[in-house]
Design an enzyme around this catalytic site. Structure first.
Site, short mmCIF file in Angstrom:
data_model
loop_
_atom_site.label_atom_id
_atom_site.label_comp_id
_atom_site.label_asym_id
_atom_site.label_seq_id
_atom_site.Cartn_x
_atom_site.Cartn_y
_atom_site.Cartn_z
N LYS A 113 0.90 -1.15 -0.13
CA LYS A 113 -0.05 -0.01 -0.10
C LYS A 113 0.89 1.24 -0.06
O LYS A 113 0.47 2.28 -0.51
CB LYS A 113 -1.10 0.06 1.33
CG LYS A 113 -2.08 -1.21 0.95
CD LYS A 113 -2.87 -1.12 2.10
CE LYS A 113 -4.28 -2.02 1.85
NZ LYS A 113 -3.76 -3.24 2.03
C1 LIG Z 1 -4.46 -4.54 1.33
C2 LIG Z 1 -3.60 -5.83 1.12
C3 LIG Z 1 -4.18 -6.92 0.41
C4 LIG Z 1 -5.23 -6.94 -0.69
O1 LIG Z 1 -5.26 -5.84 -1.58
P1 LIG Z 1 -6.74 -5.25 -2.24
O2 LIG Z 1 -6.11 -4.16 -3.01
O3 LIG Z 1 -7.59 -4.82 -1.05
O4 LIG Z 1 -6.90 -6.33 -3.07
C5 LIG Z 1 -3.30 -7.87 0.22
N1 LIG Z 1 -2.13 -7.89 1.07
C6 LIG Z 1 -1.62 -7.09 1.78
C7 LIG Z 1 -0.51 -7.52 2.94
C8 LIG Z 1 -2.54 -6.02 2.05
O5 LIG Z 1 -1.97 -5.03 2.84
#
Ligand SMILES: *Cc1c(COP(=O)(O)O)cnc(C)c1O
Length: 473
Positions: A113
């Site tokens: 993220k």
């Molecule tokens: C947010 C997240 C996901 C999922 O991603 P999306 O964009 O919501 O599908 C997967 N793995 C980790 C470690 C995350 O922080």
């Protein structure tokens, strides 16, 4: 480039306006009127670009109301070796023949993220300055989103952040990451309750129109278009890293929850990037797995949303999914409105009549991974290749290996680093020392700053009033 809503009832807007938005006023998601096509010649030019150069080339096609020099400055400040650990920003490493890992988690909070959120922090600050405006971000987090948002927005001008988390429910590492920040504009609030309670408080405050206007409330949740846009870039970067020419096809396996990450891959594919398949990997909360295999989408009630060892994928419904369905239904916004109003009240829908297009025209496939699967995958990779992956990444690799076709090259997205989820790593392979990046050494020993409140929206509103001056009406 103008932006429209999936529900079709919002007047077209510019990128800068969409950037600061959550849901569209008509309840839909904002997206560009069309996805710009990139031809093979352009792909050849992009092949040799650095990360910030590539980010500029991609984003320039979408952020058309931001002057080139300003966008350039923003991406150059965002994507540095200093912040992401290497000039590659999202390095690719090989695991096996035809199987690669795309390192998306080398930013400040060790989850993918950061790649989007770090850009969003700079973009928010820029746009607010242009508009002579301010924003008060309130959010709810069970871990990754909150810390990524705080590290992106700390110290930014005209932005205050109030982040709600369930008291005592996050991992020690996640708590330390968020609560050790000392920036004046970051306010951590721990709520005596669960994640859903935090989310309900955020919703209640956002729906109080008067309060929202007085304090300029906003969000940075996963439906934000700026986040999706920033994520498109690394699909291009990874493709170039493992191919020599545009005649080659590459598939991606993406650990998925809210469908944000893989939605960016879908858009890259629509733009003409030669992606073979987009493999959606889910955990036990498998609403997307069911859809991409059977064509039926059924959101989970809260009591059937499981708490798992890949917690960042524990979702009841996939909030970005509407962006894909809009395209799948040939931009029939009335139908999208009808289907997703149903989802809001817990109803599902069945699109099995177009499942063939989902798989062939759009390249989607999906698989599911359970607690036992991720433990097994973590252990196997560690023993076989001396490779340590986090539980979410393990879900993606498990599904990739299961679905891989003869000769298919698959890149697996690494969505977090293992040190964030040490407990599950130890459960999988026994006590080991997990490498952590230097900037997180001793994190848990730092003084923590958090206000613990009862589960009551009024108390949170009071906190906001204490730090933010209301607009005069
Ligand atoms: C947010 C997240 C996901 C999922 O991603 P999306 O964009 O919501 O599908 C997967 N793995 C980790 C470690 C995350 O922080």
């Amino acid at each position: 480039m103008k932006y429209i809503s999936t529900r079709g009832k919002t007047a077209p807007m510019d990128f800068s306006d969409v950037l600061l938005m959550g849901l569209a006023p008509d309840g839909g998601l904002m997206l560009p009127e069309y996805y710009p096509l990139v031809d093979s010649e352009t792909l050849d030019e992009w092949r040799t670009l650095s990360y910030p150069q590539l980010a500029l080339a991609v984003m320039q096609r979408f952020a058309t109301d931001i002057p080139y020099v300003d966008l350039k400055d923003m991406v150059e400040r965002t994507y540095t070796a200093d912040v992401f650990g290497s000039a590659e920003i999202t390095p690719v490493r090989q695991l096996e023949d035809n199987l690669y890992i795309l390192g998306l988690s080398n930013g400040p909070t060790l989850a993918f993220k950061d790649v989007a959120m770090q850009f969003l922090g700079n973009a928010f600050e820029y746009v607010l300055k242009q508009k002579e405006a301010r924003i008060t971000i309130i959010g709810a987090t069970s871990g990754d989103t909150g810390s990524a948002a705080e590290y992106a927005l700390r110290g930014k001008e005209n932005i205050e952040v109030f982040m709600l988390s369930p008291h005592g429910k996050m991992s020690e590492f996640q708590r330390a990451q968020m609560y050790s920040l000392t920036d004046d504009n970051i306010h951590n609030i721990a709520i005596d309750g669960m994640f859903d309670d935090c989310q309900d408080i955020v919703k209640a405050l956002q729906q109080d129109a008067e309060f929202k206007a007085a304090y300029d409330l906003g969000t940075v949740n996963s439906i934000n278009w700026g986040r999706i846009l920033a994520q498109i870039v690394y699909y291009f970067k990874a493709y170039f890293a493992v191919t020599n020419s545009n005649d080659e096809k590459v598939s991606f396996s993406v650990p998925s929850g809210n469908f944000g990450n893989v939605c960016a891959g879908h858009i890259a594919r629509e733009m003409g990037l030669p992606i073979g398949r987009l493999i959606v990997a889910t955990n036990e909360n498998d609403v997307l797995n069911d859809f991409f295999n059977q064509g039926a989408y059924q959101p989970r009630p809260t009591d059937k949303t499981y708490v798992t060892s890949s917690p960042s994928m524990d979702i009841s419904k996939a909030s970005n999914f509407e962006r894909f369905v809009y395209l799948l239904l040939e931009k029939d916004s009335a139908r999208v409105h009808e289907l997703f109003e149903g989802v809001k009240s817990g109803q599902g829908f069945d699109l099995s009549d177009v499942l063939d297009a989902v798989n062939t025209r759009y390249g989607f496939a999906a698989g599911k991974s359970t607690h036992a699967d991720r433990l097994h995958t973590i252990k196997f990779l560690y023993e076989q290749y001396d490779e340590l992956v986090d539980p979410h990444t393990a879900d993606g690799i498990k599904v990739a290996k299961e679905l891989q076709q003869d000769g298919e090259v698959i890149i697996c997205a690494e969505t977090a680093l293992p040190v964030k989820f040490a407990e599950t790593i130890v459960e999988a392979i026994g006590p080991i020392d997990i490498v952590r990046p230097p900037h997180t050494e001793g994190l848990e020993t730092l003084e923590q700053h958090v206000t613990v409140l009862d589960n009551d929206a009024k108390l949170v509103a009071e906190q906001i009033r204490q730090y933010v001056k209301p607009n005069l009406t």
